[in-house]
Motif scaffolding. Structure first.
Motif, PDB file in Angstrom:
ATOM      1  N   TYR A   1       0.858  -1.176   0.000  1.00  0.00           N
ATOM      2  CA  TYR A   1       0.000   0.000   0.000  1.00  0.00           C
ATOM      3  C   TYR A   1       0.896   1.227   0.000  1.00  0.00           C
ATOM      4  N   CYS A   2       0.684   2.107  -0.969  1.00  0.00           N
ATOM      5  CA  CYS A   2       1.569   3.255  -1.160  1.00  0.00           C
ATOM      6  C   CYS A   2       0.854   4.563  -0.840  1.00  0.00           C
ATOM      7  N   GLU A   3       1.550   5.426  -0.111  1.00  0.00           N
ATOM      8  CA  GLU A   3       1.114   6.789   0.141  1.00  0.00           C
ATOM      9  C   GLU A   3       2.151   7.733  -0.466  1.00  0.00           C
ATOM     10  N   ILE A   4       1.693   8.899  -0.907  1.00  0.00           N
ATOM     11  CA  ILE A   4       2.607   9.958  -1.338  1.00  0.00           C
ATOM     12  C   ILE A   4       2.390  11.137  -0.397  1.00  0.00           C
ATOM     13  N   LEU A   5       3.446  11.541   0.300  1.00  0.00           N
ATOM     14  CA  LEU A   5       3.349  12.578   1.311  1.00  0.00           C
ATOM     15  C   LEU A   5       4.258  13.758   0.987  1.00  0.00           C
ATOM     16  N   ASP A   6       3.848  14.926   1.426  1.00  0.00           N
ATOM     17  CA  ASP A   6       4.726  16.084   1.359  1.00  0.00           C
ATOM     18  C   ASP A   6       5.906  15.815   2.293  1.00  0.00           C
TER      19      ASP A   6
END
Length: 436
Positions: free
Chosen positions: A263-268
């Protein structure tokens, strides 16, 4: 062509539900079997049963590489030694090595993930896969090898090095898929040409699966042209699994994430807040099926974005874009953030030079000094001073315009910069510690 069509083309709603179930299982596995996670979750005031939606995952703490170093060797293992089938580790060249264990099920899943990439380049049980990644604690060689065996390929475990022999085996054994780093693929291609072959015509090779280091579009194009192949980019980290976390299909518009396993998240990277699909940020990964070493919200430091639009290949798993760089190997030069990949993109746009280069960093007084060393193509008139100086000035001007800082360019003769039979060493940092 698909390796696991029932998974790779799964409807999005079914995939969401599968991910929700598996995230919950990962959180339970981590909390119940790894004291580190239990302490981290307790300090954050969360427990596995608090997870009910994807948004709830943001309440759980991050894992960073230093945590893995501090846990050396077995602090993040969720299984006893009798259930651990294999151990891999990072080199530890920048600190304490990170150790990752795999159960037999973990290894099967890894092989299946890489096999999906083999299918993406048209591979099948009839294919001959030459694995020229290094074997050993590095995950590249054995990860690609497992993928070939999962697909049913004939696997040639050449590892890296002894390049002329690699070329000969590629020709004599009819290799049709090559797996290695991009820089080594180009070295193999150039070696084959020097040996009098035209790989695109004389060899059966039709595809390559390349990863483990940055590669500009121009370098990709050169590899594809010289070998006459379809280029497949593979993404993976030894901490997360190894090569196969995401693979590039023939549409060449990003890499499909194995979303049934990750499961992938893209965060600042500054605020650590999630960014919308399509915006660039730091990739954070939670493993969904890892038994031995479950990772919860691992900060990869890789900069990319999610491509959520449907893919023409028919796969429903979302894609990540080609990596823009890393937040931790980003160079801060005179206050400017620079990724080595930016420098490579400029260099490879000049037809007078080859994509072999080094960035040498040093200090001159209080300031950083940047020298980019590049090689000319063999036919360049190196002894014609005016042409040499003109090329140097044009390269320096283009680099300054792209990077917004002045860069010294040193042009060297062909074959001067050492070639790599593994990962290329692109940056030599000779700066004093206080200037970094």
């Amino acid at each position: 062509m698909y390796f696991q069509p029932e998974i790779e083309t799964m409807p999005r709603e079914e995939l969401f539900q599968l991910q929700l179930e598996r995230i919950g299982e990962t959180l339970r596995n981590a909390y119940e079997n790894v004291p580190f996670y239990r302490q981290q979750f307790d300090e954050a005031g969360v427990r596995p049963e608090d997870f009910r939606s994807f948004e709830d995952l943001q309440r759980f703490p991050f894992l960073v590489k230093q945590d893995m170093r501090d846990a050396y060797p077995y602090g993040l293992f969720a299984r006893p030694n009798k259930d651990v089938a294999r151990i891999h580790a990072s080199s530890g060249t920048t600190g304490q090595a990170t150790v990752v264990g795999h159960t037999a099920a973990d290894l099967r899943n890894w092989g299946d993930c890489f096999a999906r990439g083999i299918a993406m380049v048209g591979g099948s049980a009839d294919s001959t896969l030459q694995v020229s990644y290094g074997y050993g604690l590095f995950t590249g060689g054995l990860g690609a090898h497992a993928g070939g065996e999962a697909m049913g390929c004939t696997v040639i475990p050449t590892s890296s090095g002894n390049t002329k022999r690699q070329v000969q085996m590629m020709r004599d054994l009819g290799t049709d898929i090559l797996a290695c780093t991009p820089s080594y693929a180009l070295f193999i291609a150039d070696t084959a040409i020097e040996m009098g072959y035209d790989p695109a015509k004389d060899f059966k090779i039709s595809a390559g699966i390349f990863g483990a280091e940055p590669c500009s579009q121009n370098m990709r194009d050169e590899i594809s042209e010289k070998l006459g192949i379809q280029y497949c980019d593979v993404y993976g980290l030894s901490e997360v699994m190894g090569p196969g976390v995401a693979m590039e299909c023939a549409e060449r518009n990003g890499l499909h994430i194995a979303e049934d396993h990750f499961y992938c998240e893209i965060l600042d990277p500054d605020t650590l807040a999630p960014v919308p699909d399509g915006e660039w940020g730091e990739l954070v990964i939670t493993t969904l099926t890892r038994e031995c070493c479950p990772l919860v919200r691992y900060r990869t430091r890789d900069v990319t974005r999610i491509i959520s639009e449907p893919c023409a290949c028919g796969r429903t798993h979302r894609k990540i874009d080609k990596l823009r760089g890393r937040t931790d190997d980003m160079l801060i030069l005179r206050g400017v953030n620079v990724f080595p990949s930016q420098i490579e993109q400029v260099i490879t746009s000049f037809e007078e030079v080859v994509p072999h280069y080094q960035i040498v960093l040093s200090t001159r007084g209080p300031l950083d000094h940047i020298e980019v060393q590049v090689e000319t193509v063999p036919e360049f008139p190196f002894d014609e001073v005016r042409k040499l100086e003109d090329l140097r000035k044009r390269l320096a001007a283009e680099l300054k315009g792209n990077l917004q800082i002045a860069v010294d360019v040193k042009i060297v003769e062909p074959k001067t910069i050492a070639r790599s039979e593994g990962k290329a060493k692109r940056v030599v940092d000779n700066r004093e510690a206080g200037n970094r």
